[in-house]
Enzyme design. Structure first.
Site, short mmCIF file in Angstrom:
data_model
loop_
_atom_site.label_atom_id
_atom_site.label_comp_id
_atom_site.label_asym_id
_atom_site.label_seq_id
_atom_site.Cartn_x
_atom_site.Cartn_y
_atom_site.Cartn_z
N ARG A 57 0.80 -1.22 0.00
CA ARG A 57 0.00 0.00 0.00
C ARG A 57 0.83 1.26 0.00
O ARG A 57 0.52 2.23 -0.68
CB ARG A 57 -0.90 0.07 1.24
CG ARG A 57 -2.28 -0.45 1.03
CD ARG A 57 -2.76 -1.03 2.32
NE ARG A 57 -1.81 -2.03 2.75
CZ ARG A 57 -1.83 -3.28 2.33
NH1 ARG A 57 -2.76 -3.69 1.53
NH2 ARG A 57 -0.91 -4.15 2.73
N THR A 58 1.87 1.28 0.83
CA THR A 58 2.58 2.55 0.96
C THR A 58 3.27 2.90 -0.36
O THR A 58 3.15 4.02 -0.84
CB THR A 58 3.55 2.52 2.17
OG1 THR A 58 2.82 2.04 3.29
CG2 THR A 58 4.07 3.89 2.49
N LYS A 86 25.59 -4.85 -3.39
CA LYS A 86 27.03 -4.84 -3.69
C LYS A 86 27.82 -4.20 -2.56
O LYS A 86 29.03 -4.07 -2.64
CB LYS A 86 27.29 -4.03 -4.97
CG LYS A 86 26.62 -4.55 -6.20
CD LYS A 86 27.08 -3.67 -7.38
CE LYS A 86 26.24 -3.90 -8.61
NZ LYS A 86 26.48 -2.84 -9.60
N ARG A 107 11.56 3.88 3.41
CA ARG A 107 11.14 2.89 4.41
C ARG A 107 12.35 2.03 4.74
O ARG A 107 13.04 1.53 3.85
CB ARG A 107 10.02 2.00 3.88
CG ARG A 107 9.76 0.80 4.78
CD ARG A 107 8.52 0.06 4.42
NE ARG A 107 7.34 0.86 4.71
CZ ARG A 107 6.11 0.37 4.70
NH1 ARG A 107 5.89 -0.90 4.42
NH2 ARG A 107 5.08 1.14 4.97
N HIS A 135 5.47 5.91 11.52
CA HIS A 135 4.95 5.83 10.16
C HIS A 135 4.00 7.02 9.99
O HIS A 135 2.78 6.86 9.98
CB HIS A 135 4.22 4.50 9.98
CG HIS A 135 3.88 4.12 8.58
ND1 HIS A 135 3.95 5.01 7.53
CD2 HIS A 135 3.47 2.94 8.05
CE1 HIS A 135 3.58 4.38 6.42
NE2 HIS A 135 3.29 3.13 6.71
C1 NCD Z 1 2.12 -0.98 8.17
C2 NCD Z 1 3.62 -0.81 8.34
O1 NCD Z 1 4.38 -1.01 7.40
O2 NCD Z 1 4.00 -0.45 9.45
N1 NCD Z 1 1.77 -1.17 6.84
C3 NCD Z 1 1.42 -0.08 6.09
O3 NCD Z 1 2.23 0.72 5.72
N2 NCD Z 1 0.11 0.10 5.85
C4 NCD Z 1 1.52 -1.98 9.06
C5 NCD Z 1 2.04 -3.38 9.06
O4 NCD Z 1 2.98 -3.73 8.34
O5 NCD Z 1 1.48 -4.18 9.81
#
Ligand code: NCD
Length: 309
Positions: A57-58, A86, A107, A135
């Site tokens: 999703r992100t 590498k 991320r 997040h």
């Molecule tokens: C979340 C995350 O990555 O922290 N996912 C997201 O971005 N919607 C939640 C999760 O991974 O459980």
């Protein structure tokens, strides 16, 4: 000048209520805007994303958001295909990305990774998930969902359920909710209770109660925010096995909820919410994912346009 112009979004702690309200108002405008006008906001701009952890999703919502405002996205979502393999350092990868793009989304499994990236990068950085820490764009979308689906945030009783120890969305959400007048109920297995040091600063601002038993609060909650047990963050698989499947929201649980309560989840879900809940009026998690595209588009638009929109 709009206050978000060229700013990093690293922690929800850097934002206060007026900033949230500005992002929500910008999101409303994004949704209503003429598509041609909207595409001017990101015209000629590139989002560079670096995802060192899995994401569906992100990544997709950042790409969709950038497309919505007329920009493009480039990035790496599978680090095994990048030069990191590498031996390239995170710092050098970030330097490269800030040469090729106008704004970065990162991320990474390490706490502090986004703060580090913001120091290295010459372009604004958005934290798209840093370790178990935060997040922030998820919290913005979560608050926007509550505001839209409950018509308010103040005065609500909000239950957060599941992995409160490792779930980074939980911390960003709590830091954001500390700006509002809400009652919080935390429900988790004993071993996955909230990290009290991480909420130390906001504890005084939130009216907060904890339990291991969802039954205790289920009939009083306006919002039920369910989270996944974060298997990948457990130091030991055996510990995960002890708590997996601790809470399951099924139709039986819905029966006990307030009639107009809503169920949210940052997703992905594993088995915390059974699929037969998806078609109930209480289920808002897919709507929440949809709002994420618009809140991210609003944020990108604000960061990229000096005079806002
Ligand atoms: C979340 C995350 O990555 O922290 N996912 C997201 O971005 N919607 C939640 C999760 O991974 O459980």
């Amino acid at each position: 000048m709009n206050e978000f112009y060229q700013k990093d979004i690293i922690s929800v702690k850097d934002l206060e209520k007026p900033q949230f309200e500005k992002i929500f108002a910008a999101t409303d405008r994004i949704i209503q805007m003429d598509p041609n006008e909207r595409r001017e906001l990101g015209r000629g701009k590139t989002l560079g994303y670096l995802f060192f952890e899995p994401s569906t999703r992100t990544t997709l919502s950042f790409q969709a958001a950038m497309a919505l405002i007329g920009g493009t996205s480039i990035g790496i979502s599978d680090v095994s295909l990048s030069s990191t393999k590498k031996g390239e350092s995170l710092a050098d990868t970030l330097r490269m990305m800030s040469i090729y793009s106008d704004i970065l989304a990162l991320r990474h499994s390490l706490d502090g990774s986004s703060r580090f990236a913001a120091e290295i990068s010459s372009k604004p950085v958005i934290n798209a998930g840093s370790g178990t820490e935060e997040h922030p764009t998820q919290a913005i979308q979560d608050l926007y969902t509550i505001k839209k689906e409950k018509s308010k945030i103040d005065g609500l009783k909000i239950g957060i359920i599941g992995d409160l120890k490792y779930g980074r969305t939980v911390y960003s959400l709590l830091y954001a909710l500390a700006n509002y007048d809400v009652d919080i109920r935390l429900v988790s297995p004993e071993s996955l209770k909230i990290r009290s040091d991480s909420i130390y600063e906001i504890q005084k601002k939130l009216s907060l109660k904890e339990s291991t038993n969802l039954e205790e609060y289920i009939d009083e909650l306006d919002v039920i925010y369910v989270t996944r047990i974060q298997k990948e963050r457990f130091p030991d698989e055996e510990e995960y096995q002890k708590v997996r499947g601790s809470y399951k929201i099924g139709l039986d649980v819905i029966q006990k909820m307030k009639e107009n309560a809503i169920i949210m989840h940052p997703l992905p879900r594993i088995d915390e919410i059974s699929t037969d809940v998806d078609n109930t009026p209480q289920a808002k998690y897919f709507k929440q994912a949809e709002y994420g595209k618009f809140t991210r588009a609003a944020l990108l638009g604000l960061i990229l346009n000096e005079n806002g929109f």
